[in-house]
Design a protein around this motif. Structure first.
Motif, PDB file in Angstrom:
ATOM      1  N   ASP A 144       0.810  -1.224   0.000  1.00  0.00           N
ATOM      2  CA  ASP A 144       0.000   0.000   0.000  1.00  0.00           C
ATOM      3  C   ASP A 144       0.843   1.273   0.000  1.00  0.00           C
ATOM      4  O   ASP A 144       0.425   2.298  -0.504  1.00  0.00           O
ATOM      5  N   ASP A 145       2.034   1.195   0.573  1.00  0.00           N
ATOM      6  CA  ASP A 145       2.837   2.419   0.730  1.00  0.00           C
ATOM      7  C   ASP A 145       3.304   2.959  -0.614  1.00  0.00           C
ATOM      8  O   ASP A 145       3.437   2.212  -1.576  1.00  0.00           O
ATOM      9  N   ASP A 146       3.629   4.229  -0.621  1.00  0.00           N
ATOM     10  CA  ASP A 146       4.231   4.803  -1.819  1.00  0.00           C
ATOM     11  C   ASP A 146       5.606   4.166  -2.016  1.00  0.00           C
ATOM     12  O   ASP A 146       6.437   4.165  -1.092  1.00  0.00           O
ATOM     13  N   PRO A 147       5.885   3.604  -3.222  1.00  0.00           N
ATOM     14  CA  PRO A 147       7.150   2.871  -3.411  1.00  0.00           C
ATOM     15  C   PRO A 147       8.393   3.725  -3.221  1.00  0.00           C
ATOM     16  O   PRO A 147       9.389   3.258  -2.671  1.00  0.00           O
ATOM     17  N   TRP A 148       8.350   4.964  -3.687  1.00  0.00           N
ATOM     18  CA  TRP A 148       9.528   5.828  -3.521  1.00  0.00           C
ATOM     19  C   TRP A 148       9.833   6.018  -2.042  1.00  0.00           C
ATOM     20  O   TRP A 148      10.966   5.850  -1.595  1.00  0.00           O
ATOM     21  N   GLU A 149       8.810   6.361  -1.274  1.00  0.00           N
ATOM     22  CA  GLU A 149       9.026   6.626   0.152  1.00  0.00           C
ATOM     23  C   GLU A 149       9.491   5.360   0.875  1.00  0.00           C
ATOM     24  O   GLU A 149      10.392   5.390   1.705  1.00  0.00           O
ATOM     25  N   LYS A 150       8.837   4.226   0.540  1.00  0.00           N
ATOM     26  CA  LYS A 150       9.122   2.988   1.279  1.00  0.00           C
ATOM     27  C   LYS A 150      10.533   2.458   1.005  1.00  0.00           C
ATOM     28  O   LYS A 150      11.266   2.121   1.929  1.00  0.00           O
ATOM     29  N   TYR A 151      10.881   2.415  -0.296  1.00  0.00           N
ATOM     30  CA  TYR A 151      12.131   1.732  -0.634  1.00  0.00           C
ATOM     31  C   TYR A 151      13.325   2.662  -0.838  1.00  0.00           C
ATOM     32  O   TYR A 151      14.474   2.240  -0.662  1.00  0.00           O
ATOM     33  N   TYR A 152      13.086   3.890  -1.253  1.00  0.00           N
ATOM     34  CA  TYR A 152      14.206   4.761  -1.637  1.00  0.00           C
ATOM     35  C   TYR A 152      14.457   5.872  -0.618  1.00  0.00           C
ATOM     36  O   TYR A 152      15.503   6.497  -0.652  1.00  0.00           O
ATOM     37  N   ILE A 153      13.495   6.105   0.270  1.00  0.00           N
ATOM     38  CA  ILE A 153      13.731   7.074   1.343  1.00  0.00           C
ATOM     39  C   ILE A 153      13.899   6.328   2.669  1.00  0.00           C
ATOM     40  O   ILE A 153      14.866   6.507   3.386  1.00  0.00           O
ATOM     41  N   ARG A 154      12.954   5.423   2.953  1.00  0.00           N
ATOM     42  CA  ARG A 154      13.045   4.711   4.243  1.00  0.00           C
ATOM     43  C   ARG A 154      13.869   3.417   4.156  1.00  0.00           C
ATOM     44  O   ARG A 154      14.152   2.795   5.173  1.00  0.00           O
ATOM     45  N   PHE A 155      14.217   2.988   2.950  1.00  0.00           N
ATOM     46  CA  PHE A 155      15.034   1.779   2.716  1.00  0.00           C
ATOM     47  C   PHE A 155      14.458   0.545   3.417  1.00  0.00           C
ATOM     48  O   PHE A 155      15.192  -0.271   3.967  1.00  0.00           O
TER      49      PHE A 155
END
Ligand code: NZQ
Ligand code: ZN
Length: 388
Positions: free
Chosen positions: A115-126
């Motif tokens: 559900d999360d935004d992919p950019w935020e989940k994987y590229y900001i929060r890793f």
């Protein structure tokens, strides 16, 4: 000392000028709906698209089109790809192209059921994927990134002026990749050369770290010598199948996790290059070439024994009668001469950067600590200014 590690590479490869036919063996293992991912149209012009579509149809697959993946794929395009995969309940993400298409497919894979935004989940929060993945496969048309046999995925966010890579776990690696060197023959020379430098720098990033006696460094030297040798043939005659196939295979081995086993790695050239890419959207391999020499000249005194070894083992520098500093400098001079000979971009000015962008590029640079010297922000600015 060789550090402790576990090693598995989850990707099956089919290599050679007849490798596309093995798509017929793989497709029955996956469900009916295939998201066909490609870039700006090269696969339509060189016939790869038609050949793949024929095989998909003869295997009874539903094809969901997902073209227009740009070099340095963006967070916006990623969100679009996730939407396409969700709406069509796809079973396989099949990327046809270079690292951009393959990286993008992996990013879609880990995001479809999340559900999360992919950019935020994987590229900001890793964060790591915690949802069901969609299998990825790759038909490679450009040699360089190693994305065909690794779990890396680099996404660019132009609004935030960031280009960030996430190295996922083995479950995100392509299930299979098809490597036909002939598919790379239609690459413009500049892209071929950018890929060659990318390969070389992947090896450098893993080589210039640690001072132990490590098997990986011997493999790295062999891979560097192979890519230097084949690059000189390929720039003279891009149609040379032997050189192009060696380049393609070296690219895979340069970044499929093997030579990083048991050793520290650097990756600062990539951090600098990605930051240049975030601001200029320039071609990945060229961003690396443009910052490499200023960076290596800065860190050389801190890792002198390895730079001496690089000079003598990779470039054949004669050490007789020279100080270690002279040997190391001769090695970098030989590398510079090779870079100019194959025609990479030697400064960031030629990639569209200027003095006014230095602070923004420095802001976008992630500083890592695996290399011979951990850079300060001032060091980053110094390297970037020397790269102008
Ligand atoms: O978009 P199309 O029309 O297909 O054209 C592409 C694109 O313009 C063209 N091209 C590719 N194959 C071709 C061809 N043109 C004619 N004939 C062919 N056979 O080449 C251009 C560049 O393609 P792209 O996929 O962007 O290049 P590359 O393979 O260098 O991938 C770059 C991306 O991969 C990331 C980079 O940061 C960048 O975003 N990386 C991924 C890594 C990983 N997964 O481990 C590591 C790398 O260090 C890198 O960061
Ligand atoms: Zn790279």
């Amino acid at each position: 000392m060789l550090g402790n590690f576990s090693y598995k590479n989850a990707t099956k490869l089919y290599f050679g000028d007849d490798s596309l036919k093995y798509l017929n063996d793989e497709l029955p293992k996956y469900g009916k709906t295939v998201q066909l991912i490609y870039g700006g149209g090269s696969v339509k012009r060189n016939g790869i698209y038609d050949a793949v579509v024929d095989i998909l149809k003869s295997n009874g697959k539903n094809i969901v089109e997902d073209g227009g993946v740009m070099p340095n794929p963006t967070a916006d395009k990623l969100r679009e790809g996730v939407q396409i995969a969700r709406e069509n309940k796809v079973d396989l993400l099949l990327a046809m192209g270079g690292g951009s298409c393959c990286d993008y497919a992996k990013a879609v894979s880990v995001s479809v059921n999340c559900d999360d935004d992919p950019w935020e989940k994987y590229y900001i929060r890793f964060e790591e994927p915690d949802c069901e993945l969609i299998p990825v496969a790759c038909i490679l048309t450009m040699a360089g990134t190693g994305s065909e046999m690794n779990a890396g995925s680099v996404i660019t966010n132009h609004d935030q002026k960031l280009k960030i890579g996430h190295v996922f776990g083995e479950e995100v690696m392509p299930k299979f990749s098809i490597l036909n060197p002939k598919f790379t023959m239609s690459l413009p020379k500049r892209q071929m050369v950018a890929g060659i430098y990318d390969i070389f720098n992947h090896i450098c990033e893993q080589y210039f770290s640690g001072e132990d006696d490590n098997t990986s460094d011997y493999i790295a030297e062999a891979l560097m010598k192979s890519v230097i040798h084949s690059s000189l043939i390929a720039v003279e005659n891009p149609e040379d199948y032997e050189a192009r196939s060696n380049i393609m295979w070296t690219a895979t081995w340069a970044l499929n996790t093997l030579i990083a086993c048991g050793k520290e790695t650097d990756w600062m050239v990539h951090m600098l290059g990605q930051a240049v890419g975030a601001i200029t959207d320039a071609t990945h391999g060229m961003t690396l070439a443009a910052v490499s020499l200023p960076y290596y000249k800065m860190i050389m005194p801190y890792g002198l024994p390895k730079f001496v070894r690089f000079a003598t083992e990779v470039w054949g520098v004669d050490p007789n009668g020279k100080t270690d500093e002279q040997i190391a400098c001769d090695g970098l001079a030989a590398m510079e001469a090779w870079m100019k000979q194959i025609g990479v971009t030697m400064n960031i000015t030629d990639l569209g950067a200027d003095e006014s962008m230095i602070e923004a590029i420095a802001d976008a640079t992630i500083i890592l600590d695996g290399g011979y010297k951990q850079l300060t922000r001032d060091d980053v600015v110094t390297v970037l200014k020397a790269s102008l």
